[in-house]
Design a protein around this motif. Structure first.
Motif, PDB file in Angstrom:
ATOM      1  N   ALA A 132       4.599  -5.961  12.536  1.00 49.40           N
ATOM      2  CA  ALA A 132       5.798  -5.759  13.358  1.00 49.40           C
ATOM      3  C   ALA A 132       7.056  -5.922  12.523  1.00 49.40           C
ATOM      4  CB  ALA A 132       5.801  -6.737  14.535  1.00 49.40           C
ATOM      5  N   LEU A 133       6.980  -6.757  11.517  1.00 48.98           N
ATOM      6  CA  LEU A 133       8.150  -6.994  10.679  1.00 48.98           C
ATOM      7  C   LEU A 133       8.196  -6.069   9.465  1.00 48.98           C
ATOM      8  CD1 LEU A 133       8.130 -10.914  10.715  1.00 48.98           C
ATOM      9  CD2 LEU A 133       9.648  -9.386  11.991  1.00 48.98           C
ATOM     10  N   ASN A 134       7.263  -5.152   9.307  1.00 45.94           N
ATOM     11  CA  ASN A 134       7.209  -4.253   8.156  1.00 45.94           C
ATOM     12  C   ASN A 134       8.382  -3.256   8.215  1.00 45.94           C
ATOM     13  OD1 ASN A 134       6.609  -2.559   6.057  1.00 45.94           O
ATOM     14  ND2 ASN A 134       4.536  -2.085   6.737  1.00 45.94           N
ATOM     15  N   PRO A 135       9.247  -3.207   7.191  1.00 51.50           N
ATOM     16  CA  PRO A 135      10.406  -2.274   7.213  1.00 51.50           C
ATOM     17  C   PRO A 135       9.994  -0.808   7.292  1.00 51.50           C
ATOM     18  CG  PRO A 135      10.649  -3.950   5.493  1.00 51.50           C
ATOM     19  CD  PRO A 135       9.275  -4.073   6.015  1.00 51.50           C
ATOM     20  N   GLY A 136       8.841  -0.451   6.736  1.00 49.88           N
ATOM     21  CA  GLY A 136       8.391   0.958   6.768  1.00 49.88           C
ATOM     22  C   GLY A 136       8.196   1.469   8.189  1.00 49.88           C
ATOM     23  N   ARG A 137       7.676   0.652   9.041  1.00 48.00           N
ATOM     24  CA  ARG A 137       7.462   1.054  10.429  1.00 48.00           C
ATOM     25  C   ARG A 137       8.797   1.257  11.132  1.00 48.00           C
ATOM     26  NH1 ARG A 137       2.809  -2.057  13.498  1.00 48.00           N
ATOM     27  NH2 ARG A 137       3.226  -0.263  14.827  1.00 48.00           N
ATOM     28  N   VAL A 138       9.783   0.436  10.782  1.00 52.87           N
ATOM     29  CA  VAL A 138      11.113   0.601  11.387  1.00 52.87           C
ATOM     30  C   VAL A 138      11.728   1.939  10.946  1.00 52.87           C
ATOM     31  CG1 VAL A 138      13.442  -0.367  11.506  1.00 52.87           C
ATOM     32  CG2 VAL A 138      11.450  -1.877  11.497  1.00 52.87           C
ATOM     33  N   LEU A 139      11.545   2.269   9.663  1.00 57.09           N
ATOM     34  CA  LEU A 139      12.107   3.518   9.153  1.00 57.09           C
ATOM     35  C   LEU A 139      11.473   4.743   9.807  1.00 57.09           C
ATOM     36  CD1 LEU A 139      12.398   2.679   5.343  1.00 57.09           C
ATOM     37  CD2 LEU A 139      14.208   2.658   7.055  1.00 57.09           C
ATOM     38  N   LYS A 140      10.202   4.643  10.174  1.00 57.02           N
ATOM     39  CA  LYS A 140       9.521   5.754  10.836  1.00 57.02           C
ATOM     40  C   LYS A 140      10.119   6.060  12.193  1.00 57.02           C
ATOM     41  CE  LYS A 140       4.956   5.627   8.710  1.00 57.02           C
ATOM     42  NZ  LYS A 140       3.502   5.451   8.954  1.00 57.02           N
ATOM     43  N   ARG A 141      10.769   5.091  12.752  1.00 55.79           N
ATOM     44  CA  ARG A 141      11.353   5.317  14.082  1.00 55.79           C
ATOM     45  C   ARG A 141      12.734   5.962  13.969  1.00 55.79           C
ATOM     46  NH1 ARG A 141       9.342  -0.008  15.245  1.00 55.79           N
ATOM     47  NH2 ARG A 141      11.483  -0.832  15.252  1.00 55.79           N
ATOM     48  N   GLY A 142      13.135   6.477  12.792  1.00 58.53           N
ATOM     49  CA  GLY A 142      14.382   7.190  12.626  1.00 58.53           C
ATOM     50  C   GLY A 142      15.476   6.398  11.959  1.00 58.53           C
ATOM     51  N   TYR A 143      15.204   5.224  11.540  1.00 62.12           N
ATOM     52  CA  TYR A 143      16.203   4.404  10.879  1.00 62.12           C
ATOM     53  C   TYR A 143      16.142   4.653   9.367  1.00 62.12           C
ATOM     54  CZ  TYR A 143      16.624   1.883  15.278  1.00 62.12           C
ATOM     55  OH  TYR A 143      16.815   1.551  16.575  1.00 62.12           O
ATOM     56  N   ALA A 144      17.225   4.276   8.700  1.00 60.83           N
ATOM     57  CA  ALA A 144      17.285   4.440   7.247  1.00 60.83           C
ATOM     58  C   ALA A 144      17.993   3.226   6.645  1.00 60.83           C
ATOM     59  CB  ALA A 144      18.029   5.715   6.873  1.00 60.83           C
ATOM     60  N   MET A 145      17.781   3.021   5.353  1.00 57.31           N
ATOM     61  CA  MET A 145      18.416   1.911   4.643  1.00 57.31           C
ATOM     62  C   MET A 145      19.320   2.481   3.573  1.00 57.31           C
ATOM     63  SD  MET A 145      15.852  -1.273   4.067  1.00 57.31           S
ATOM     64  CE  MET A 145      14.643  -0.295   3.220  1.00 57.31           C
ATOM     65  N   VAL A 146      20.543   1.970   3.491  1.00 59.07           N
ATOM     66  CA  VAL A 146      21.537   2.434   2.540  1.00 59.07           C
ATOM     67  C   VAL A 146      21.685   1.377   1.454  1.00 59.07           C
ATOM     68  CG1 VAL A 146      23.938   3.163   2.219  1.00 59.07           C
ATOM     69  CG2 VAL A 146      22.743   3.700   4.367  1.00 59.07           C
ATOM     70  N   ARG A 147      21.647   1.840   0.177  1.00 54.97           N
ATOM     71  CA  ARG A 147      21.793   0.914  -0.944  1.00 54.97           C
ATOM     72  C   ARG A 147      22.907   1.415  -1.847  1.00 54.97           C
ATOM     73  NH1 ARG A 147      16.115   0.826  -0.573  1.00 54.97           N
ATOM     74  NH2 ARG A 147      15.260  -1.311  -0.348  1.00 54.97           N
ATOM     75  N   LYS A 148      23.676   0.504  -2.361  1.00 60.09           N
ATOM     76  CA  LYS A 148      24.706   0.809  -3.332  1.00 60.09           C
ATOM     77  C   LYS A 148      24.472  -0.097  -4.532  1.00 60.09           C
ATOM     78  CE  LYS A 148      29.665   0.473  -4.186  1.00 60.09           C
ATOM     79  NZ  LYS A 148      30.982   0.052  -3.631  1.00 60.09           N
ATOM     80  N   ASP A 149      24.257   0.529  -5.667  1.00 63.79           N
ATOM     81  CA  ASP A 149      23.970  -0.246  -6.891  1.00 63.79           C
ATOM     82  C   ASP A 149      22.764  -1.169  -6.690  1.00 63.79           C
ATOM     83  OD1 ASP A 149      26.131   0.955  -8.110  1.00 63.79           O
ATOM     84  OD2 ASP A 149      27.531  -0.637  -7.479  1.00 63.79           O
ATOM     85  N   GLY A 150      21.784  -0.696  -5.914  1.00 59.98           N
ATOM     86  CA  GLY A 150      20.549  -1.463  -5.713  1.00 59.98           C
ATOM     87  C   GLY A 150      20.644  -2.512  -4.628  1.00 59.98           C
ATOM     88  N   ARG A 151      21.841  -2.665  -4.035  1.00 61.17           N
ATOM     89  CA  ARG A 151      22.013  -3.668  -2.994  1.00 61.17           C
ATOM     90  C   ARG A 151      22.124  -2.983  -1.635  1.00 61.17           C
ATOM     91  NH1 ARG A 151      26.435  -7.924  -5.525  1.00 61.17           N
ATOM     92  NH2 ARG A 151      25.162  -8.553  -7.340  1.00 61.17           N
ATOM     93  N   ILE A 152      21.533  -3.547  -0.605  1.00 57.89           N
ATOM     94  CA  ILE A 152      21.567  -2.977   0.750  1.00 57.89           C
ATOM     95  C   ILE A 152      22.976  -3.103   1.298  1.00 57.89           C
ATOM     96  CG2 ILE A 152      20.731  -3.248   3.108  1.00 57.89           C
ATOM     97  CD1 ILE A 152      18.080  -4.202   1.964  1.00 57.89           C
ATOM     98  N   VAL A 153      23.441  -1.980   1.878  1.00 62.11           N
ATOM     99  CA  VAL A 153      24.754  -1.957   2.528  1.00 62.11           C
ATOM    100  C   VAL A 153      24.510  -2.027   4.013  1.00 62.11           C
ATOM    101  CG1 VAL A 153      26.883  -0.669   2.870  1.00 62.11           C
ATOM    102  CG2 VAL A 153      25.720  -0.582   0.647  1.00 62.11           C
ATOM    103  N   SER A 154      25.007  -3.095   4.650  1.00 61.91           N
ATOM    104  CA  SER A 154      24.711  -3.298   6.072  1.00 61.91           C
ATOM    105  C   SER A 154      25.897  -2.936   6.953  1.00 61.91           C
ATOM    106  CB  SER A 154      24.316  -4.769   6.306  1.00 61.91           C
ATOM    107  OG  SER A 154      25.372  -5.633   5.913  1.00 61.91           O
ATOM    108  N   SER A 155      27.028  -2.464   6.346  1.00 61.47           N
ATOM    109  CA  SER A 155      28.218  -2.166   7.158  1.00 61.47           C
ATOM    110  C   SER A 155      28.944  -0.978   6.530  1.00 61.47           C
ATOM    111  CB  SER A 155      29.136  -3.397   7.219  1.00 61.47           C
ATOM    112  OG  SER A 155      30.387  -3.066   7.807  1.00 61.47           O
ATOM    113  N   ALA A 156      29.645  -0.205   7.366  1.00 61.88           N
ATOM    114  CA  ALA A 156      30.421   0.945   6.879  1.00 61.88           C
ATOM    115  C   ALA A 156      31.524   0.484   5.956  1.00 61.88           C
ATOM    116  CB  ALA A 156      31.005   1.741   8.055  1.00 61.88           C
ATOM    117  N   HIS A 157      31.956  -0.694   6.132  1.00 61.71           N
ATOM    118  CA  HIS A 157      33.018  -1.209   5.281  1.00 61.71           C
ATOM    119  C   HIS A 157      32.519  -1.480   3.878  1.00 61.71           C
ATOM    120  CE1 HIS A 157      35.747  -1.561   8.668  1.00 61.71           C
ATOM    121  NE2 HIS A 157      34.778  -2.193   9.363  1.00 61.71           N
ATOM    122  N   GLY A 158      31.188  -1.412   3.705  1.00 60.12           N
ATOM    123  CA  GLY A 158      30.653  -1.661   2.380  1.00 60.12           C
ATOM    124  C   GLY A 158      30.767  -0.464   1.451  1.00 60.12           C
TER     125      GLY A 158
END
Length: 400
Positions: A348-374
């Motif tokens: 249930a906590l596996n990130p891959g399963r979350v991504l399959k539901r239409g979500y995506a992860m944004v990274r900048k310089d290898g770091r996850i960006v969690s906000s548009a202000h990033g």
């Protein structure tokens, strides 16, 4: 012409007599018998010294009484030293005594007390130094006169009670000049011999003068230094000597000394018989107890039905085996259920399963960006989908 009279008052006359007497007799020694003896509550002594022709009042102050080595009594003959004084209120003269010594036997008794106090202070009478008397001696050393009754009494008692015991005699004089030196030498000689278990030092009864060698300091020190246990047997039961206090054991008489050191063989035989009787009774009781226990064991169910006992134990083993198997299976099932539950939580906590539901992860310089202000215009970023990653460049931004 009337004769001129020189009339004195009683006080003046007494004063002159007092001066005359006290000047004439500043220090005197007098001998007499004590009578009317009294020790006042103040501690002072008041008594009268008398002989067949006269008597003299006497006193001794408390500070001097402390130095006395004996207790004065009526009828005791003494030598007193002191000064003559006059007691004006009663008009009598008296002896102000500063020393008091008994005469005759009293002098010996005084010497006895002085030596006793001296040796006691040195520790010659200490109980901790005294040696135990052996219970079954094989050889006895004897220091006494070879012609006295004491020797015969001791030998008679030993031959009657335990004839196998050896006696080694060191003959000595037991009274008179040189007797004390012989006693000391005899004690030392017996200590140089081997095989002597105990020593008896003594003599029969007699006067204080007769017994005096056993009150000599040298005898006491020889007894104290003896490596062989010493029994003192001097005189009769009422007689006490310095040797008695220094010895390891005091016997009231020579015969009593022999009885103390040698047990009666008949008593020993009786003790052995009693011991055998007691041991036989104990063995019989133990044997009886063992017989009863054996009979009880032989008649018991387990002894007579051993196969039943084996079957019962076999059945018990089967029950324990089944119980153990059930417990193991139940525990394994619980652990399996727990593992499945943990796996579900991990999935249930596996990130891959979350991504399959239409979500995506944004990274900048290898770091996850969690906000548009990033991100700002012109920034390069990586967007990770469930099936891959794309690189993008920010050209326009909107903030909510």
């Amino acid at each position: 012409m009337a004769l001129e009279k020189n009339v004195l008052s009683i006080t003046e006359l007494t004063r002159q007599i007092k001066f005359s007497m006290e000047s004439s007799f500043p220090r005197v020694w007098v001998e007499g018998e004590i009578s009317n003896f009294k020790q006042h509550t103040s501690g002072h002594l008041y008594f009268t010294l008398k002989d067949e022709g006269a008597q003299l009042s006497a006193l001794m102050w408390r500070s001097r009484v402390a130095n006395l080595t004996f207790q004065p009594e009526d009828g005791m003959k003494v030598i007193a030293r002191g000064s003559i004084t006059v007691y004006p209120p009663r008009g009598n003269y008296q002896l102000d005594a500063d020393q008091l010594q008994p005469i005759g036997l009293g002098e010996l008794q005084l010497a006895f007390e002085r030596l006793k106090q001296k040796l006691e202070k040195e520790g010659l009478f200490d109980a901790g130094h005294k040696q135990p008397i052996p219970e079954f001696p094989e050889c006895i050393g004897l220091v006494t006169s070879e012609t006295g009754a004491a020797l015969q009494d001791i030998r008679s008692v030993i031959s009657r009670r335990q004839p196998s015991v050896r006696v080694i005699l060191a003959p000595v004089r037991v009274q008179g000049t040189g007797a004390a030196e012989e006693i000391v030498e005899a004690i030392q000689t017996l200590n140089r011999l081997s095989g002597i278990d105990v020593m008896i030092v003594g003599r029969g009864g007699g006067s204080l003068e007769d017994l005096w060698p056993f009150n000599e300091e040298g005898v006491a020190r020889a007894i104290y230094a003896s490596k062989i246990p010493v029994i003192s047997a001097v005189g009769h039961e009422i007689d006490f000597s310095i040797a008695d206090f220094a010895a390891d054991l005091r016997a009231p008489t020579p015969s009593a000394a022999a009885e103390l050191v040698v047990r009666d063989r008949m008593e020993l035989l009786e003790d052995i018989r009693n011991l055998c009787y007691t041991m036989r009774g104990a063995v019989n009781r133990q044997a009886s107890d063992l017989r009863e226990r054996t009979a009880s064991l032989v008649s018991s169910y387990s002894f007579n039905r051993p196969k039943d006992m084996v079957r019962e134990f076999s059945q018990r083993i089967d029950e324990l085996e089944r119980s153990l198997g059930y417990s193991f299976t139940h525990r394994a099932q619980k652990e399996h259920q727990k593992i499945n539950f943990l796996q579900q939580q991990l999935q249930a906590l596996n990130p891959g399963r979350v991504l399959k539901r239409g979500y995506a992860m944004v990274r900048k310089d290898g770091r996850i960006v969690s906000s548009a202000h990033g991100l700002i215009l012109g920034d390069a970023a990586d967007i990770q989908f469930h099936d891959g990653t794309v690189e993008v460049k920010v050209e326009k931004g909107h903030s909510s």
